[in-house]
Design a protein around this motif. Structure first.
Motif, PDB file in Angstrom:
ATOM      1  N   VAL A  35      51.179  60.475  55.466  1.00  0.00           N
ATOM      2  CA  VAL A  35      49.779  60.401  56.181  1.00  0.00           C
ATOM      3  C   VAL A  35      50.360  60.043  57.305  1.00  0.00           C
ATOM      4  CG1 VAL A  35      47.430  58.707  56.783  1.00  0.00           C
ATOM      5  CG2 VAL A  35      48.217  58.834  54.115  1.00  0.00           C
ATOM      6  N   ALA A  36      51.187  59.824  57.861  1.00  0.00           N
ATOM      7  CA  ALA A  36      51.768  60.067  59.088  1.00  0.00           C
ATOM      8  C   ALA A  36      51.516  60.960  60.068  1.00  0.00           C
ATOM      9  CB  ALA A  36      52.932  59.245  59.503  1.00  0.00           C
ATOM     10  N   ASP A  37      52.015  62.215  58.546  1.00  0.00           N
ATOM     11  CA  ASP A  37      52.663  63.309  59.092  1.00  0.00           C
ATOM     12  C   ASP A  37      51.447  64.114  59.626  1.00  0.00           C
ATOM     13  OD1 ASP A  37      54.210  65.135  59.601  1.00  0.00           O
ATOM     14  OD2 ASP A  37      53.885  66.384  58.016  1.00  0.00           O
ATOM     15  N   MET A  38      50.364  63.755  58.604  1.00  0.00           N
ATOM     16  CA  MET A  38      48.854  64.660  59.271  1.00  0.00           C
ATOM     17  C   MET A  38      48.270  63.543  60.102  1.00  0.00           C
ATOM     18  SD  MET A  38      47.668  65.368  55.388  1.00  0.00           S
ATOM     19  CE  MET A  38      46.846  66.350  56.032  1.00  0.00           C
ATOM     20  N   GLN A  39      48.544  62.772  60.546  1.00  0.00           N
ATOM     21  CA  GLN A  39      47.883  62.172  61.817  1.00  0.00           C
ATOM     22  C   GLN A  39      48.977  61.934  62.838  1.00  0.00           C
ATOM     23  OE1 GLN A  39      47.137  58.202  60.226  1.00  0.00           O
ATOM     24  NE2 GLN A  39      45.401  58.371  58.896  1.00  0.00           N
ATOM     25  N   THR A  40      50.131  63.235  62.509  1.00  0.00           N
ATOM     26  CA  THR A  40      50.701  63.379  64.386  1.00  0.00           C
ATOM     27  C   THR A  40      51.385  62.013  64.601  1.00  0.00           C
ATOM     28  OG1 THR A  40      49.128  63.447  65.897  1.00  0.00           O
ATOM     29  CG2 THR A  40      50.153  65.370  64.534  1.00  0.00           C
ATOM     30  N   SER A 220      40.385  59.389  38.281  1.00  0.00           N
ATOM     31  CA  SER A 220      41.918  58.604  38.153  1.00  0.00           C
ATOM     32  C   SER A 220      41.700  57.839  38.921  1.00  0.00           C
ATOM     33  CB  SER A 220      43.344  59.549  38.062  1.00  0.00           C
ATOM     34  OG  SER A 220      43.197  60.058  38.310  1.00  0.00           O
ATOM     35  N   LEU A 221      41.326  58.947  40.274  1.00  0.00           N
ATOM     36  CA  LEU A 221      41.482  58.283  41.877  1.00  0.00           C
ATOM     37  C   LEU A 221      40.591  56.843  41.847  1.00  0.00           C
ATOM     38  CD1 LEU A 221      41.076  61.419  44.318  1.00  0.00           C
ATOM     39  CD2 LEU A 221      43.136  59.563  44.009  1.00  0.00           C
ATOM     40  N   ALA A 222      39.175  56.442  41.120  1.00  0.00           N
ATOM     41  CA  ALA A 222      38.381  56.149  41.174  1.00  0.00           C
ATOM     42  C   ALA A 222      38.417  55.048  39.945  1.00  0.00           C
ATOM     43  CB  ALA A 222      37.024  56.709  40.375  1.00  0.00           C
ATOM     44  N   GLU A 223      39.388  54.922  38.890  1.00  0.00           N
ATOM     45  CA  GLU A 223      40.262  53.703  38.491  1.00  0.00           C
ATOM     46  C   GLU A 223      40.843  52.912  39.339  1.00  0.00           C
ATOM     47  OE1 GLU A 223      37.512  53.665  35.555  1.00  0.00           O
ATOM     48  OE2 GLU A 223      39.811  52.338  34.889  1.00  0.00           O
ATOM     49  N   THR A 224      41.525  53.772  39.964  1.00  0.00           N
ATOM     50  CA  THR A 224      42.784  53.156  40.638  1.00  0.00           C
ATOM     51  C   THR A 224      42.261  52.419  42.007  1.00  0.00           C
ATOM     52  OG1 THR A 224      43.956  55.469  41.623  1.00  0.00           O
ATOM     53  CG2 THR A 224      44.815  54.179  39.067  1.00  0.00           C
ATOM     54  N   ASN A 225      41.429  52.534  42.792  1.00  0.00           N
ATOM     55  CA  ASN A 225      40.542  52.449  43.498  1.00  0.00           C
ATOM     56  C   ASN A 225      41.633  52.764  44.540  1.00  0.00           C
ATOM     57  OD1 ASN A 225      38.497  50.359  42.855  1.00  0.00           O
ATOM     58  ND2 ASN A 225      39.444  48.691  41.649  1.00  0.00           N
ATOM     59  N   ARG A 226      42.301  53.938  44.699  1.00  0.00           N
ATOM     60  CA  ARG A 226      42.421  54.674  46.115  1.00  0.00           C
ATOM     61  C   ARG A 226      41.751  55.121  46.916  1.00  0.00           C
ATOM     62  NH1 ARG A 226      47.409  55.915  46.584  1.00  0.00           N
ATOM     63  NH2 ARG A 226      47.076  57.875  47.168  1.00  0.00           N
ATOM     64  N   PRO A 227      41.578  55.414  48.265  1.00  0.00           N
ATOM     65  CA  PRO A 227      40.943  56.368  48.736  1.00  0.00           C
ATOM     66  C   PRO A 227      40.819  57.534  47.924  1.00  0.00           C
ATOM     67  CG  PRO A 227      42.924  55.518  49.987  1.00  0.00           C
ATOM     68  CD  PRO A 227      42.827  55.207  48.569  1.00  0.00           C
ATOM     69  N   VAL A 305      48.951  65.505  45.187  1.00  0.00           N
ATOM     70  CA  VAL A 305      47.282  65.828  45.741  1.00  0.00           C
ATOM     71  C   VAL A 305      46.925  64.386  45.359  1.00  0.00           C
ATOM     72  CG1 VAL A 305      45.288  66.490  43.911  1.00  0.00           C
ATOM     73  CG2 VAL A 305      47.658  67.989  43.715  1.00  0.00           C
ATOM     74  N   TYR A 306      46.887  63.037  45.381  1.00  0.00           N
ATOM     75  CA  TYR A 306      46.218  62.119  45.439  1.00  0.00           C
ATOM     76  C   TYR A 306      47.011  61.981  47.504  1.00  0.00           C
ATOM     77  CZ  TYR A 306      46.367  60.672  40.931  1.00  0.00           C
ATOM     78  OH  TYR A 306      45.751  61.458  39.056  1.00  0.00           O
ATOM     79  N   VAL A 307      47.920  62.362  47.643  1.00  0.00           N
ATOM     80  CA  VAL A 307      47.814  61.714  48.995  1.00  0.00           C
ATOM     81  C   VAL A 307      46.991  62.495  50.316  1.00  0.00           C
ATOM     82  CG1 VAL A 307      49.477  61.215  51.185  1.00  0.00           C
ATOM     83  CG2 VAL A 307      49.825  60.529  48.440  1.00  0.00           C
ATOM     84  N   LEU A 308      46.600  63.885  49.861  1.00  0.00           N
ATOM     85  CA  LEU A 308      46.184  64.861  50.309  1.00  0.00           C
ATOM     86  C   LEU A 308      44.188  64.017  50.496  1.00  0.00           C
ATOM     87  CD1 LEU A 308      47.177  68.273  49.336  1.00  0.00           C
ATOM     88  CD2 LEU A 308      48.049  67.131  51.816  1.00  0.00           C
ATOM     89  N   ILE A 309      44.016  63.989  48.634  1.00  0.00           N
ATOM     90  CA  ILE A 309      42.520  63.703  49.187  1.00  0.00           C
ATOM     91  C   ILE A 309      42.872  62.318  49.854  1.00  0.00           C
ATOM     92  CG2 ILE A 309      41.019  62.853  47.853  1.00  0.00           C
ATOM     93  CD1 ILE A 309      41.922  64.694  45.323  1.00  0.00           C
ATOM     94  N   THR A 312      42.611  63.030  53.793  1.00  0.00           N
ATOM     95  CA  THR A 312      41.805  64.280  54.271  1.00  0.00           C
ATOM     96  C   THR A 312      39.857  63.639  54.103  1.00  0.00           C
ATOM     97  OG1 THR A 312      41.944  65.513  52.373  1.00  0.00           O
ATOM     98  CG2 THR A 312      42.889  66.409  54.195  1.00  0.00           C
ATOM     99  N   LEU A 313      39.948  63.170  52.791  1.00  0.00           N
ATOM    100  CA  LEU A 313      38.411  62.609  53.077  1.00  0.00           C
ATOM    101  C   LEU A 313      37.924  61.908  53.476  1.00  0.00           C
ATOM    102  CD1 LEU A 313      37.814  64.006  49.534  1.00  0.00           C
ATOM    103  CD2 LEU A 313      37.341  65.255  51.665  1.00  0.00           C
ATOM    104  N   PRO A 314      36.625  60.775  53.893  1.00  0.00           N
ATOM    105  CA  PRO A 314      36.860  59.869  53.987  1.00  0.00           C
ATOM    106  C   PRO A 314      36.099  59.421  53.580  1.00  0.00           C
ATOM    107  CG  PRO A 314      34.692  61.430  54.865  1.00  0.00           C
ATOM    108  CD  PRO A 314      35.862  62.741  54.571  1.00  0.00           C
ATOM    109  N   ARG A 315      35.696  57.849  53.015  1.00  0.00           N
ATOM    110  CA  ARG A 315      35.310  57.205  51.898  1.00  0.00           C
ATOM    111  C   ARG A 315      34.204  57.229  51.585  1.00  0.00           C
ATOM    112  NH1 ARG A 315      36.817  52.339  53.915  1.00  0.00           N
ATOM    113  NH2 ARG A 315      38.686  52.511  53.531  1.00  0.00           N
TER     114      ARG A 315
END
Lengths: 386, 121
Positions: A35-40, A220-227, A305-309, A312-315
């Motif tokens: 995430v840090a890398d993607m936000q420079t 699975s993203l929704a089940e684990t309450n991940r962004p 893939v989870y971290v990329l999502i 990149t995606l807003p809530r």
């Protein structure tokens, strides 16, 4: 069973338990770094080489923090909730096969804790108690924001659990087994994409079951309450959602539980859809190591893939999330279960079946992908009108 | 079936390991963490102002309706799992029958959709 068997059993449990904790620690660091890398930014750098021990440092810090129980709280429930959120995640991991087996002390020790013959059902059963942890945490805090967060997330999690169940039913129908080991075995070997001889591919379930794979990933993203589905702890609206009042060890439990859960759902995706520990090449030295390596590589891939999502995606907006779950994922899941049924029972004529399965997978994928924009645009017109 | 019981014994061992982790964490927390409760520290958090009411707010009834719908579809998947395990042996008849069953439930979902139950407003 003699003493040695019992010793091996206990050793296996302890080793896997600690290995899971270490994997969770490394993955939290991995996520923060990506995430840090993607936000420079550089991300955590201080604790250990390139900050790899940051999670350990955070954990130790939380041990030294005061655990506050608000006067409004319902004390016993308030204490039990974080345990309920963490505990089932470990139990779900018990059925995941993460390698073949190793020969020690004249025994074959499998790289799997328990090969329960109801594997998939066990996973689903252990995915649900997580909801209790979150609901009870929000309710027992005696505060407004946690209550709203927990009510929200309970509705979200039960809705997406239905979609997840339907995608798992499709895999079960395709492979014909409930046990995780049997499902990995079923994915052995090579098949030809669309029945074309020059297009070999590992017989992994994510090709014929690609729509189910996509549904599973979203659920699975929704089940684990991940962004981007972390509406239970949306800090712009609900402070910190269900764990606003939690601090110290109890907060650490929620945090750990969330990430163990993430690792577990990723491991389930690897096992059911990506061929588990199977890989294209096993060098002839150290036989037990390569399957384990393949499993870990695939696990990291799914986590990536989870971290990329996340990065990149807003809530999501809550109404869009719920309407996507009920109006797209569940009807699609029902249709896909029937389509899988039809494809599986069609007579096995050479070549035909592969074409049929391929056509179903492509059609399903097109249908599903074309409905994905609903997640971002549903209800836009009404917003303008009001 | 020794294997059968052995695999559940392992699950039990995992549960024990989890319980041990929780116990160790809570004991350690009790031993190391400071404990200086103050009345103002023990209030619930509402953006820094004094909280209003008991904190058990009323929420939308819609969540309750989703709960109902969930029960229906969860019970449906209870029927789906055993069917999915054996339907290959039963052939087309089983697929048609499940199609009818799912069709009835889907009609229920369509009805709820038509009644705007699924709309968040």
């Amino acid at each position: 069973m003699d003493l040695l068997d019992w010793v091996l059993l206990v050793a296996r449990v302890v080793i896997v338990f600690f290995a899971l904790l270490i994997v969770v620690m490394v993955l939290i660091w991995f996520e923060r770094k990506v995430v840090a890398d993607m936000q420079t930014r550089v991300g955590p750098m201080r604790a250990g080489p390139r900050g790899v021990l940051i999670t350990l440092a955070d954990g130790v810090k939380l041990f030294f923090k005061e655990g506050i129980t608000p006067t409004n709280a319902d004390r016993p429930v308030y204490a039990i909730a974080p345990i309920l959120a963490m505990f089932p995640a470990f139990l779900a991991f018990a059925v995941i096969p993460f390698g073949t087996h190793v020969h020690v002390f004249g025994r074959d020790v499998p790289f799997q804790l328990a090969d329960i013959n109801i594997g998939i059902l066990w996973v689903l059963a252990m995915a649900s108690p997580n909801v209790y942890g979150i609901v009870l945490a929000g309710w027992s805090s005696g505060s407004n924001y946690p209550l709203l967060g927990s009510v929200r997330s309970s509705a979200q999690m039960i809705s997406y659990e239905v979609g997840m169940g339907l995608s798992l039913v499709a895999v079960l129908m395709y492979s014909g087994h409930l046990s995780m080991t049997a499902i990995v075995d079923q994915q052995a070997g090579v098949f030809h994409l669309l029945g074309l001889g020059w297009l070999p591919f590992p017989r992994w379930n994510f090709v014929p079951q690609f729509p189910a794979f996509v549904v599973y990933l979203i659920c699975s993203l929704a089940e684990t309450n991940r962004p981007p589905f972390d509406l239970a702890e949306a800090e712009t609206e609900l402070v910190a959602g269900f764990h606003t009042e939690y601090s110290g060890i109890k907060f650490a439990m929620f945090y750990l539980g969330e990430y163990v859960n993430t690792v577990t759902v990723a491991a389930i995706a690897v096992t059911l859809f990506l061929g588990g520990w199977r890989g294209p090449a096993y060098p002839a030295v150290i036989h037990w190591f390569w399957p384990l390596l393949w499993f870990l590589l695939k696990l990291v891939l799914v986590m990536y893939v989870y971290v990329l999502i996340r990065a990149t995606l807003p809530r999501m907006r809550y109404d869009r999330l719920m309407s996507f779950g009920w109006k797209v994922l569940i009807p699609f899941g029902l249709v896909w279960v029937l389509a899988t049924g039809a494809v599986v029972v069609l007579p096995e004529v050479y070549g035909r079946r592969a074409v049929l399965v391929g056509a179903a997978a492509i059609l399903g994928t097109v249908l599903l992908v074309s409905s994905l924009p609903a997640l971002f645009t549903a209800g836009k017109k009404e917003q303008v009108r009001s | 079936m020794p294997d059968y019981f052995q695999s559940y014994a392992v699950v039990l061992a995992v549960a024990v390991a989890g319980a041990a982790l929780v116990a160790v964490a809570f004991t350690a927390g009790r031993l190391i963490a400071p404990k200086r409760p103050l009345p103002s520290k023990l209030t619930t958090y509402e953006c820094g102002i004094d909280p209003v009411g008991k904190g058990w707010a009323q929420s939308q009834v819609r969540y309750y309706i989703y709960g109902f719908l969930f029960v229906i579809f969860d019970v449906e998947s209870v029927f789906l799992f055993p069917w999915a395990r054996v339907f290959v042996k039963l052939g087309w008849a089983a697929v048609w029958e499940m199609g009818i069953f799912i069709g009835i439930l889907a009609a229920g979902l369509l009805y709820a959709w038509k009644k705007d139950v699924l709309k968040w407003a």
